[in-house]
Design a protein around this motif. Structure first.
Motif, PDB file in Angstrom:
ATOM      1  N   LYS A  66      81.192 -62.215  38.590  1.00 45.83           N
ATOM      2  CA  LYS A  66      80.279 -61.189  39.104  1.00 45.83           C
ATOM      3  C   LYS A  66      80.089 -61.394  40.604  1.00 45.83           C
ATOM      4  O   LYS A  66      80.862 -62.088  41.261  1.00 45.83           O
ATOM      5  CB  LYS A  66      78.937 -61.291  38.372  1.00 45.83           C
ATOM      6  N   LYS A  67      79.031 -60.833  41.131  1.00 45.08           N
ATOM      7  CA  LYS A  67      78.679 -61.025  42.536  1.00 45.08           C
ATOM      8  C   LYS A  67      78.546 -62.518  42.824  1.00 45.08           C
ATOM      9  O   LYS A  67      77.902 -63.247  42.066  1.00 45.08           O
ATOM     10  CB  LYS A  67      77.354 -60.315  42.815  1.00 45.08           C
ATOM     11  N   PRO A  68      79.177 -63.026  43.883  1.00 50.77           N
ATOM     12  CA  PRO A  68      79.104 -64.465  44.171  1.00 50.77           C
ATOM     13  C   PRO A  68      77.673 -64.946  44.369  1.00 50.77           C
ATOM     14  O   PRO A  68      76.834 -64.235  44.946  1.00 50.77           O
ATOM     15  CB  PRO A  68      79.906 -64.607  45.469  1.00 50.77           C
ATOM     16  N   THR A  69      77.395 -66.152  43.891  1.00 47.17           N
ATOM     17  CA  THR A  69      76.077 -66.762  44.085  1.00 47.17           C
ATOM     18  C   THR A  69      75.975 -67.324  45.494  1.00 47.17           C
ATOM     19  O   THR A  69      76.965 -67.422  46.225  1.00 47.17           O
ATOM     20  CB  THR A  69      75.856 -67.892  43.075  1.00 47.17           C
ATOM     21  N   ASP A  70      74.778 -67.739  45.865  1.00 46.76           N
ATOM     22  CA  ASP A  70      74.578 -68.334  47.192  1.00 46.76           C
ATOM     23  C   ASP A  70      75.445 -69.580  47.361  1.00 46.76           C
ATOM     24  O   ASP A  70      76.017 -69.807  48.435  1.00 46.76           O
ATOM     25  CB  ASP A  70      73.103 -68.691  47.396  1.00 46.76           C
ATOM     26  N   ILE A  71      75.541 -70.384  46.308  1.00 47.94           N
ATOM     27  CA  ILE A  71      76.357 -71.601  46.385  1.00 47.94           C
ATOM     28  C   ILE A  71      77.828 -71.236  46.541  1.00 47.94           C
ATOM     29  O   ILE A  71      78.550 -71.825  47.349  1.00 47.94           O
ATOM     30  CB  ILE A  71      76.148 -72.478  45.137  1.00 47.94           C
ATOM     31  N   GLU A  72      78.289 -70.247  45.781  1.00 50.63           N
ATOM     32  CA  GLU A  72      79.691 -69.840  45.860  1.00 50.63           C
ATOM     33  C   GLU A  72      80.037 -69.294  47.242  1.00 50.63           C
ATOM     34  O   GLU A  72      81.139 -69.505  47.760  1.00 50.63           O
ATOM     35  CB  GLU A  72      79.998 -68.809  44.773  1.00 50.63           C
ATOM     36  N   LEU A  73      79.078 -68.607  47.868  1.00 50.60           N
ATOM     37  CA  LEU A  73      79.324 -68.031  49.185  1.00 50.60           C
ATOM     38  C   LEU A  73      79.384 -69.090  50.286  1.00 50.60           C
ATOM     39  O   LEU A  73      79.816 -68.797  51.406  1.00 50.60           O
ATOM     40  CB  LEU A  73      78.243 -67.000  49.515  1.00 50.60           C
ATOM     41  N   PHE A 114      93.690 -71.884  26.903  1.00 53.64           N
ATOM     42  CA  PHE A 114      93.807 -70.545  27.458  1.00 53.64           C
ATOM     43  C   PHE A 114      92.567 -70.262  28.294  1.00 53.64           C
ATOM     44  O   PHE A 114      91.443 -70.478  27.825  1.00 53.64           O
ATOM     45  CB  PHE A 114      93.872 -69.495  26.343  1.00 53.64           C
ATOM     46  N   GLY A 115      92.759 -69.796  29.493  1.00 54.76           N
ATOM     47  CA  GLY A 115      91.652 -69.334  30.322  1.00 54.76           C
ATOM     48  C   GLY A 115      91.799 -67.843  30.569  1.00 54.76           C
ATOM     49  O   GLY A 115      92.901 -67.339  30.800  1.00 54.76           O
ATOM     50  N   ILE A 116      90.677 -67.126  30.506  1.00 56.66           N
ATOM     51  CA  ILE A 116      90.683 -65.681  30.734  1.00 56.66           C
ATOM     52  C   ILE A 116      89.773 -65.376  31.916  1.00 56.66           C
ATOM     53  O   ILE A 116      88.597 -65.758  31.909  1.00 56.66           O
ATOM     54  CB  ILE A 116      90.197 -64.915  29.499  1.00 56.66           C
ATOM     55  N   PHE A 117      90.317 -64.713  32.909  1.00 52.84           N
ATOM     56  CA  PHE A 117      89.511 -64.209  34.019  1.00 52.84           C
ATOM     57  C   PHE A 117      89.310 -62.715  33.782  1.00 52.84           C
ATOM     58  O   PHE A 117      90.227 -61.923  33.922  1.00 52.84           O
ATOM     59  CB  PHE A 117      90.205 -64.426  35.358  1.00 52.84           C
ATOM     60  N   ASN A 118      88.096 -62.363  33.384  1.00 48.87           N
ATOM     61  CA  ASN A 118      87.715 -60.968  33.160  1.00 48.87           C
ATOM     62  C   ASN A 118      87.104 -60.462  34.468  1.00 48.87           C
ATOM     63  O   ASN A 118      85.942 -60.707  34.754  1.00 48.87           O
ATOM     64  CB  ASN A 118      86.703 -60.894  32.005  1.00 48.87           C
ATOM     65  N   ARG A 119      87.891 -59.754  35.226  1.00 50.80           N
ATOM     66  CA  ARG A 119      87.748 -59.572  36.663  1.00 50.80           C
ATOM     67  C   ARG A 119      88.096 -60.922  37.283  1.00 50.80           C
ATOM     68  O   ARG A 119      87.785 -61.966  36.730  1.00 50.80           O
ATOM     69  CB  ARG A 119      86.366 -59.088  37.074  1.00 50.80           C
ATOM     70  N   THR A 120      88.753 -60.892  38.395  1.00 49.22           N
ATOM     71  CA  THR A 120      89.459 -62.078  38.843  1.00 49.22           C
ATOM     72  C   THR A 120      89.303 -62.293  40.343  1.00 49.22           C
ATOM     73  O   THR A 120      88.494 -61.627  41.012  1.00 49.22           O
ATOM     74  CB  THR A 120      90.960 -61.917  38.530  1.00 49.22           C
ATOM     75  N   HIS A 121      90.111 -63.220  40.847  1.00 45.92           N
ATOM     76  CA  HIS A 121      90.162 -63.445  42.293  1.00 45.92           C
ATOM     77  C   HIS A 121      90.648 -62.205  43.040  1.00 45.92           C
ATOM     78  O   HIS A 121      90.482 -62.117  44.260  1.00 45.92           O
ATOM     79  CB  HIS A 121      91.051 -64.651  42.628  1.00 45.92           C
ATOM     80  N   TYR A 122      91.210 -61.233  42.315  1.00 49.24           N
ATOM     81  CA  TYR A 122      91.658 -60.004  42.965  1.00 49.24           C
ATOM     82  C   TYR A 122      90.507 -59.092  43.379  1.00 49.24           C
ATOM     83  O   TYR A 122      90.717 -58.158  44.167  1.00 49.24           O
ATOM     84  CB  TYR A 122      92.658 -59.265  42.067  1.00 49.24           C
ATOM     85  N   GLU A 123      89.313 -59.366  42.893  1.00 49.93           N
ATOM     86  CA  GLU A 123      88.157 -58.624  43.394  1.00 49.93           C
ATOM     87  C   GLU A 123      88.034 -58.786  44.909  1.00 49.93           C
ATOM     88  O   GLU A 123      87.483 -57.921  45.598  1.00 49.93           O
ATOM     89  CB  GLU A 123      86.877 -59.125  42.720  1.00 49.93           C
ATOM     90  N   ASN A 124      88.586 -59.899  45.414  1.00 46.20           N
ATOM     91  CA  ASN A 124      88.489 -60.190  46.838  1.00 46.20           C
ATOM     92  C   ASN A 124      89.479 -59.413  47.695  1.00 46.20           C
ATOM     93  O   ASN A 124      89.459 -59.529  48.930  1.00 46.20           O
ATOM     94  CB  ASN A 124      88.689 -61.697  47.058  1.00 46.20           C
ATOM     95  N   VAL A 125      90.349 -58.627  47.054  1.00 42.79           N
ATOM     96  CA  VAL A 125      91.189 -57.675  47.795  1.00 42.79           C
ATOM     97  C   VAL A 125      91.045 -56.267  47.208  1.00 42.79           C
ATOM     98  O   VAL A 125      91.844 -55.377  47.499  1.00 42.79           O
ATOM     99  CB  VAL A 125      92.679 -58.106  47.802  1.00 42.79           C
TER     100      VAL A 125
END
Length: 292
Positions: free
Chosen positions: A93-100, A118-129
């Motif tokens: 989701k929206k990055p937290t203060d710590i993540e930012l 198995f790891g699932i990214f439901n929405r992913t690092h691609y949100e950043n592009v």
């Protein structure tokens, strides 16, 4: 039922997103598709159990798509036969203060699956592009030294991010992570129908947000950003697959088929044998237990 050739869905050359299909006919009714989906889910669970014991590979499944594309239900149906110990899902989701306070990939590194899982990214690092590209003002919260205004967010900036993402995926692939990236390709008309269904069903209204309509107005911009992301980041070690998402059962089956057909090619994923001494004494151990 129509045989699914997974190469039909792999993005292996430059694409135009408006030329990618959002519909696919499996030439079978929904009940049969769901029955075959269940069988595939069990086969995938068997592979995961072996992979867990083998302990040398992990699987990262990345899912992207517009709102209502069916991400949550796809995860539920494809993995419903899995042992919970072998699967981890993350919805970014929206990055937290710590993540930012860290670079944009930091939280994704932390969520990567361990070997055997198995790891699932439901929405992913691609949100950043994607989201940050549609809304570049969001980048100010990342507090990067070279970005002080939207004017600093140039094409070179996005090209750098594509390169960073490719390097990230290459690194984890080199270290034993098998990567699948699924673009749930939903038509604008079908999204409208699904949003209306949410509003018309009291038990589904909690899923609706007025922000959904605001983002829908930016549909064409999102499609442009998806197209560039797909064209810049579909690589042999981390391919994108276009999944026609207007029909949910069909989309789930295609995803499961791609996972299964790919993973079964890893002939080295086998259950480990007992050490020689332990194996030699199996009859002795059985006898000790039976004579307690």
């Amino acid at each position: 039922m129509k045989d699914v050739n997974i190469e039909e869905f792999r993005i292996s050359s430059q694409i135009k997103i408006n030329e990618l299909t959002t519909k696919y006919n499996l030439e079978e009714d929904e009940k049969v598709i769901e029955k075959k989906m269940n069988k595939l889910s069990k086969k995938l669970a068997d592979i995961q159990n072996t992979m867990y014991a083998h302990g040398k590979y992990s699987v990262l499944m990345c899912i992207q798509g517009m709102d209502t594309a069916g991400k949550d239900s796809l995860i539920r149906e494809v993995f419903k036969e899995f042992n919970v110990r072998g699967i981890e899902a993350h919805s970014f989701k929206k990055p937290t203060d710590i993540e930012l306070k860290h670079d944009y990939l930091w939280r994704h590194y932390l969520a990567l699956p361990a070997r055997g899982k198995f790891g699932i990214f439901n929405r992913t690092h691609y949100e950043n592009v994607l989201v940050t590209r549609v809304h570049p003002n969001y980048l100010k919260y990342e507090n990067m030294p070279d970005i002080s205004s939207e004017a600093d967010v140039t094409q070179d900036f996005w090209n750098r991010r594509f390169k960073e993402i490719n390097n990230f995926e290459q690194h984890i692939a080199d270290n034993g992570t098998i990567i699948f990236k699924f673009f749930l390709n939903l038509s604008k008309d079908e999204q409208k129908n699904r949003l209306l269904r949410r509003l018309n069903r009291p038990d589904k209204q909690w899923k609706f947000s007025s922000d959904d309509l605001k983002e829908r107005k930016l549909w064409e911009k999102y499609q442009e950003c998806y197209e560039e992301a797909l064209n810049n980041t579909s690589k042999a070690h981390a391919p994108w697959y276009n999944i026609p998402a207007d029909d949910k059962p069909t989309a789930r089956y295609i995803v499961a088929k791609i996972l299964y057909d790919t993973l079964k090619q890893y002939s080295d994923i086998v259950e480990p044998e007992l050490p020689g001494k332990e194996k030699e004494n199996i009859d002795l151990y059985k006898s000790q237990l039976e004579n307690e």
